[in-house]
Design a protein around this motif. Sequence first.
Motif, PDB file in Angstrom:
ATOM      1  N   GLU A 242       5.866  -4.824 -33.585  1.00 26.94           N
ATOM      2  CA  GLU A 242       5.344  -5.195 -32.270  1.00 26.94           C
ATOM      3  C   GLU A 242       6.276  -6.164 -31.545  1.00 26.94           C
ATOM      4  O   GLU A 242       6.463  -6.076 -30.328  1.00 26.94           O
ATOM      5  N   LEU A 243       6.874  -7.080 -32.304  1.00 29.81           N
ATOM      6  CA  LEU A 243       7.758  -8.079 -31.685  1.00 29.81           C
ATOM      7  C   LEU A 243       9.097  -7.490 -31.252  1.00 29.81           C
ATOM      8  O   LEU A 243       9.615  -7.809 -30.179  1.00 29.81           O
TER       9      LEU A 243
ATOM     10  N   GLN B  92       1.740 -13.714 -37.011  1.00 31.61           N
ATOM     11  CA  GLN B  92       2.893 -13.696 -36.114  1.00 31.61           C
ATOM     12  C   GLN B  92       3.661 -15.004 -36.207  1.00 31.61           C
ATOM     13  O   GLN B  92       4.896 -15.021 -36.186  1.00 31.61           O
TER      14      GLN B  92
ATOM     15  N   GLU C 236       4.089  -4.591 -39.517  1.00 29.24           N
ATOM     16  CA  GLU C 236       3.378  -4.274 -38.280  1.00 29.24           C
ATOM     17  C   GLU C 236       3.719  -5.292 -37.196  1.00 29.24           C
ATOM     18  O   GLU C 236       3.955  -4.934 -36.033  1.00 29.24           O
ATOM     19  N   THR C 237       3.750  -6.566 -37.559  1.00 33.60           N
ATOM     20  CA  THR C 237       4.046  -7.631 -36.592  1.00 33.60           C
ATOM     21  C   THR C 237       5.486  -7.543 -36.111  1.00 33.60           C
ATOM     22  O   THR C 237       5.762  -7.685 -34.907  1.00 33.60           O
ATOM     23  N   LEU C 238       6.433  -7.303 -37.034  1.00 34.95           N
ATOM     24  CA  LEU C 238       7.833  -7.146 -36.640  1.00 34.95           C
ATOM     25  C   LEU C 238       8.015  -5.959 -35.702  1.00 34.95           C
ATOM     26  O   LEU C 238       8.796  -6.027 -34.734  1.00 34.95           O
TER      27      LEU C 238
ATOM     28  N   LYS D 195       1.237  -6.052 -43.020  1.00 31.03           N
ATOM     29  CA  LYS D 195       0.969  -6.827 -41.811  1.00 31.03           C
ATOM     30  C   LYS D 195       2.268  -7.402 -41.227  1.00 31.03           C
ATOM     31  O   LYS D 195       2.421  -7.459 -39.996  1.00 31.03           O
ATOM     32  N   ILE D 196       3.185  -7.823 -42.082  1.00 28.06           N
ATOM     33  CA  ILE D 196       4.457  -8.361 -41.596  1.00 28.06           C
ATOM     34  C   ILE D 196       5.262  -7.263 -40.908  1.00 28.06           C
ATOM     35  O   ILE D 196       5.828  -7.468 -39.818  1.00 28.06           O
TER      36      ILE D 196
ATOM     37  N   ASP E 121      -4.237 -12.474 -36.872  1.00 33.15           N
ATOM     38  CA  ASP E 121      -2.991 -11.801 -36.518  1.00 33.15           C
ATOM     39  C   ASP E 121      -2.033 -12.773 -35.832  1.00 33.15           C
ATOM     40  O   ASP E 121      -0.806 -12.677 -36.003  1.00 33.15           O
ATOM     41  N   GLU E 122      -2.585 -13.702 -35.054  1.00 39.84           N
ATOM     42  CA  GLU E 122      -1.747 -14.690 -34.382  1.00 39.84           C
ATOM     43  C   GLU E 122      -1.049 -15.589 -35.401  1.00 39.84           C
ATOM     44  O   GLU E 122       0.123 -15.959 -35.230  1.00 39.84           O
TER      45      GLU E 122
ATOM     46  N   VAL F   1       5.720 -14.900 -39.305  1.00 39.90           N
ATOM     47  CA  VAL F   1       6.827 -13.963 -39.131  1.00 39.90           C
ATOM     48  C   VAL F   1       7.929 -14.589 -38.282  1.00 39.90           C
ATOM     49  O   VAL F   1       9.131 -14.475 -38.591  1.00 39.90           O
ATOM     50  N   GLU F   2       7.532 -15.228 -37.207  1.00 45.67           N
ATOM     51  CA  GLU F   2       8.531 -15.876 -36.352  1.00 45.67           C
ATOM     52  C   GLU F   2       9.271 -16.973 -37.116  1.00 45.67           C
ATOM     53  O   GLU F   2      10.489 -17.130 -36.993  1.00 45.67           O
TER      54      GLU F   2
END
Length: 443
Positions: free
Chosen positions: A362-363, A403, A358-360, A355-356, A399-400, A406-407
């Motif tokens: 997308e960002l 994120q 995947e999020t990176l 998931k991390i 997912d939010e 991750v941020e």
Amino acid sequence: MKVYKDYGDLPKIKLPLDQEVCISDSTIRDGAQMPGIVLKSGHKVRIYDYLHEIGIEKLETFVYNERDRKAIELMLDRGYEVPEVTGWARAKTEDIDQVLQIDGLNETGILMSVSDVHILEKMGLPSREAAEERYLEALQYAVDHGLATRAHVEDMTRADNYGFVYPMIEKIMEIDPECTIRICDTIGYGIPFDGVDEPYGIPSITKYLKDEIGVKNIESHCHDDFGFGFANSMAAYWYGANWSNVTFMGIGERAGNAEMEKLLLFLNQRVEGFEKYNLDIITEFSEFMQKEIGIRVPRNKAVVGKNVFSHESGIHAAGAIKNPFTYEPYPPEVVGGERIFLIGDSSGTEVLRYKIQETLRELLEVQITVEKRDPRLKSIQKDIQALYDNEKRVSCISDEEIQGYVEKYFLFEPVVEKNMSRESEYSGEYVPDPLSRKKKKDV
């Protein structure tokens, strides 16, 4: 040696009698009788469109009120070859006349209640003989006026089949040898096991109709009060039926009917020779039923539940990430679904890492690899587990929220800064931190 490492490796089964089987739909008729459900004309037509896309051969509908007739007219205007639109009537000439008044309807079902409680108490008839006389007269009337017929033998699994029902069906076949005999397991008492006889055994009923009476067209219509709706439908096919009458998502009275989507999936994925149905709109169809009709679907419901392709627990999620075949019985695209990985109290490092990444991606719009030993990954996992350990959380992490983590750990608070030309010691490839650099430049 047999090796099963992929879906294509698994053998399919065969129907013992190798007969062609078809599906008829009762979502618009029986399904519409589900308490709290109102199907408008537009709903019925949209359902008809979905059934057409799937390739369902027939559907049945009421013809009693203006809303019914309007829907039939709109469906027939579509000009589809399938599903064939057919009517439904009680064993009364006036009901059959209503079917005859609609151009384009060439077949009707006729309700024939056969259990004593239905004959004597529900219908108020004096005897079985009176019921039989009414049913045969209605059937003869329909045939004389050019209609193909289906005999809906209601409550057959609570009736005296040898003493009353089978002799009556022999007379039905004399009137119309092509009549479809519908085995109606009205209250769900049917049993799918061979060797169970009067009155419950779906195999024994099917075999008797086929072998002893010579019925050409046998159809099951099974309710799910004891959870055997789908199993009884398959048992009927297994022992010689060539039709099954079902509803989408099993909607209907009480516990509902055998679910169309289960039957379609089983035939398509597990039985040889049934690639004729298109299943990739099943998920979209179910979303329509939930949003527009108001059907509440349990998350763990087979085929259409939200959890069918969702993975959270550590071992399962890790296995599905490496090879979906490990824990998914069929690919999600078969039914138009989507694989989802969730973070919850049972999630392990592998799914969180997935998931991390995947999020990176997308960002930052680049492919990122996060190693298992990365302390930022461990920090996020520790924060999440603290929520569950303190019993402050009873749902999955959105997912939010992922994120946000991750941020916090990968963008705003880099663990170590190095020369941009060198790789980070915490990941397989360098992860640029544009937000951090921007802050320094502004200063």
